[in-house]
Enzyme design. Structure first.
Site, PDB file in Angstrom:
ATOM      1  N   LYS A  35      -1.076  29.432 -12.328  1.00 60.04           N
ATOM      2  CA  LYS A  35      -1.487  30.285 -13.229  1.00 60.04           C
ATOM      3  C   LYS A  35      -2.926  29.760 -14.076  1.00 60.04           C
ATOM      4  O   LYS A  35      -3.762  30.172 -14.378  1.00 60.04           O
ATOM      5  CB  LYS A  35      -0.731  31.119 -14.325  1.00 60.04           C
ATOM      6  CG  LYS A  35      -0.463  30.140 -15.296  1.00 60.04           C
ATOM      7  CD  LYS A  35       0.687  30.622 -16.267  1.00 60.04           C
ATOM      8  CE  LYS A  35       1.048  29.509 -17.315  1.00 60.04           C
ATOM      9  NZ  LYS A  35       2.291  29.908 -18.046  1.00 60.04           N
ATOM     10  N   ARG A 130       9.332  32.801 -28.228  1.00 59.54           N
ATOM     11  CA  ARG A 130       8.560  33.497 -27.576  1.00 59.54           C
ATOM     12  C   ARG A 130       9.532  34.503 -26.667  1.00 59.54           C
ATOM     13  O   ARG A 130      10.155  35.187 -27.294  1.00 59.54           O
ATOM     14  CB  ARG A 130       7.851  32.789 -26.355  1.00 59.54           C
ATOM     15  CG  ARG A 130       6.557  33.636 -26.063  1.00 59.54           C
ATOM     16  CD  ARG A 130       5.555  32.814 -24.979  1.00 59.54           C
ATOM     17  NE  ARG A 130       6.082  32.418 -23.562  1.00 59.54           N
ATOM     18  CZ  ARG A 130       5.346  31.980 -22.946  1.00 59.54           C
ATOM     19  NH1 ARG A 130       4.088  31.198 -22.907  1.00 59.54           N
ATOM     20  NH2 ARG A 130       5.828  31.663 -21.458  1.00 59.54           N
TER      21      ARG A 130
HETATM   22  C1  LIG Z   1       2.916  28.746 -17.942  1.00 56.62           C
HETATM   23  C2  LIG Z   1       4.380  28.426 -17.791  1.00 56.62           C
HETATM   24  C3  LIG Z   1       4.874  27.510 -17.355  1.00 56.62           C
HETATM   25  C4  LIG Z   1       4.329  26.152 -16.920  1.00 56.62           C
HETATM   26  O1  LIG Z   1       3.892  25.423 -18.175  1.00 56.62           O
HETATM   27  P1  LIG Z   1       3.159  24.041 -18.144  1.00 56.62           P
HETATM   28  O2  LIG Z   1       3.157  23.743 -19.425  1.00 56.62           O
HETATM   29  O3  LIG Z   1       1.993  24.513 -17.700  1.00 56.62           O
HETATM   30  O4  LIG Z   1       3.946  23.248 -17.175  1.00 56.62           O
HETATM   31  C5  LIG Z   1       6.648  27.436 -17.210  1.00 56.62           C
HETATM   32  N1  LIG Z   1       7.147  28.416 -17.634  1.00 56.62           N
HETATM   33  C6  LIG Z   1       6.447  29.658 -18.081  1.00 56.62           C
HETATM   34  C7  LIG Z   1       7.544  30.948 -18.447  1.00 56.62           C
HETATM   35  C8  LIG Z   1       5.076  29.702 -18.281  1.00 56.62           C
HETATM   36  O5  LIG Z   1       4.606  30.983 -18.560  1.00 56.62           O
END
Ligand SMILES: *Cc1c(COP(=O)(O)O)cnc(C)c1O
Length: 357
Positions: A35, A130
């Site tokens: 993403k 969250r």
């Molecule tokens: C964006 C996201 C990640 C990745 O997180 P990073 O800190 O970029 O490694 C992992 N799990 C969820 C649910 C996310 O939304």
């Protein structure tokens, strides 16, 4: 033409391979999270070449594009699905993270109707506040999911360091593992995945503090930027310059450090404040808030200082640099995660992919 986002695919492949190797030694699979860069296929391929065990994204638009680009790897949807979008979720994603039984029922119904199978990871909130259900509801919810036809409970997951800034620890990840055991013992089926977070969990991996039982991480930031914002650190064994943003100098002049005249509002309605530090040499770059989230960029040359930006102009104090900057030169910036997200999906920012091998 500028601005330009220069992307070193070799470094992304290397970073993925490093993360994957460290995790593999502890029985942990790595999902490459796409993403942060709008799932650009060249970068996704670099992650896969580095050994990512699967892909994950929070946006259905990105997942649909991944499928349309021909990626057949398992894809996990990282944001709880929208009830209004369950058809796409079942059609394009193999796995989704979930916390609402209503949504899982809708996924199940759709999966049955379309004769697809869909797997869910039940998100548990171990403190960050969250997404996720609270621990006292885990067993009951798992029981409800196990009764659904069309979806299968693949495992448990948790997310940290996002809303509450809560750090992953042996304790809170241990709780997740423990809840998994409880489901297995009381409901009598195996959970394949216990997903213990993202980049912020890598510190525990390095220190061998991840509790046994955690067998998946979902990594974006670390692989892409070599940083771990939640733990406020640069990850020493990863490249931190796989992405470099550059923009051209379109004006270079010495000017006073305080504006002349009555002060109203700046282009975004804020009242600017200035300290008089005399005449300064300032460069204006063809880069602005339309291109990138300005708070998310950092000059590579530490002697340059960003003074501010409007939609299309970035103003940089270049007085203290030893470089001989001229009109037409490009100035380079490293990116934070929010800088990368914004530059990736801005159509004004050209992308250049670099790959030696
Ligand atoms: C964006 C996201 C990640 C990745 O997180 P990073 O800190 O970029 O490694 C992992 N799990 C969820 C649910 C996310 O939304």
């Amino acid at each position: 033409m500028s601005p330009l986002l220069d992307i070193n695919l070799d470094k992304i492949r290397y970073n993925t391979a490093q993360v994957r190797e460290k995790c593999r030694q502890q029985g942990i699979a790595v999902l490459g999270v796409t993403k942060g860069f709008s799932a650009m296929p060249q970068i996704v391929s670099a992650m896969l070449a580095g050994g990512a065990d699967g892909l994950a994204d929070s946006r259905m638009e990105n997942i649909i594009e991944l499928r349309n680009s021909g990626f057949t790897q398992p894809i996990t949807l990282l944001r709880i699905p929208e009830l209004s979008d369950v058809e796409n979720v079942v059609r394009y994603a193999d796995i989704s993270v979930n916390s609402e039984i209503t949504v899982m029922e809708a996924l199940a119904e759709t999966a049955q109707k379309t004769e697809k199978s869909h797997q869910v990871i039940l998100m548990v909130d171990v403190g960050d506040l969250r997404e996720g259900i609270l621990k006292e509801h885990v067993l009951e919810t798992a029981k409800q999911i196990s009764r659904l036809k069309g979806v299968r409970l693949l495992g448990l997951g948790t997310n940290m360091g996002c809303f509450g800034g809560v750090l992953p620890s042996t304790d809170n990840l241990g709780l997740l593992v423990e809840l998994g055991f409880r489901i297995e013992n009381q409901l009598g089926f195996k959970l394949e995945v216990i997903s213990g977070g993202g980049t912020s969990t890598l510190l525990l991996v390095e220190n061998r503090k991840v509790p046994a039982g955690i067998n998946q991480l979902r990594i974006g930031e670390g692989i892409l930027l070599g940083t771990d914002t939640t733990n406020q650190r640069k990850i020493s064994w990863l490249w931190d310059d796989a992405f470099v943003l550059s923009a051209e100098v379109i004006e270079l002049k010495s000017k006073p450090s305080v504006p002349m005249g009555d002060i109203g509002r700046d282009a975004f309605g804020n009242v600017p404040e200035f300290v008089d530090i005399g005449i300064r040499k300032r460069a204006i770059l063809a880069l602005g808030k339309q291109d990138v989230y300005i708070e998310g960029i950092v000059p590579v040359d530490g002697n340059l200082k960003i003074l501010g930006a409007s939609s299309d102009h970035l103003i940089v104090d270049v007085t203290d640099t030893e470089q001989d900057i001229k009109v037409g030169d490009n100035i380079s910036f490293q990116l934070t995660y929010s800088g990368l997200v914004s530059a990736s999906h801005s159509r004004y920012v050209a992308k250049k992919f670099r790959e030696v091998q």
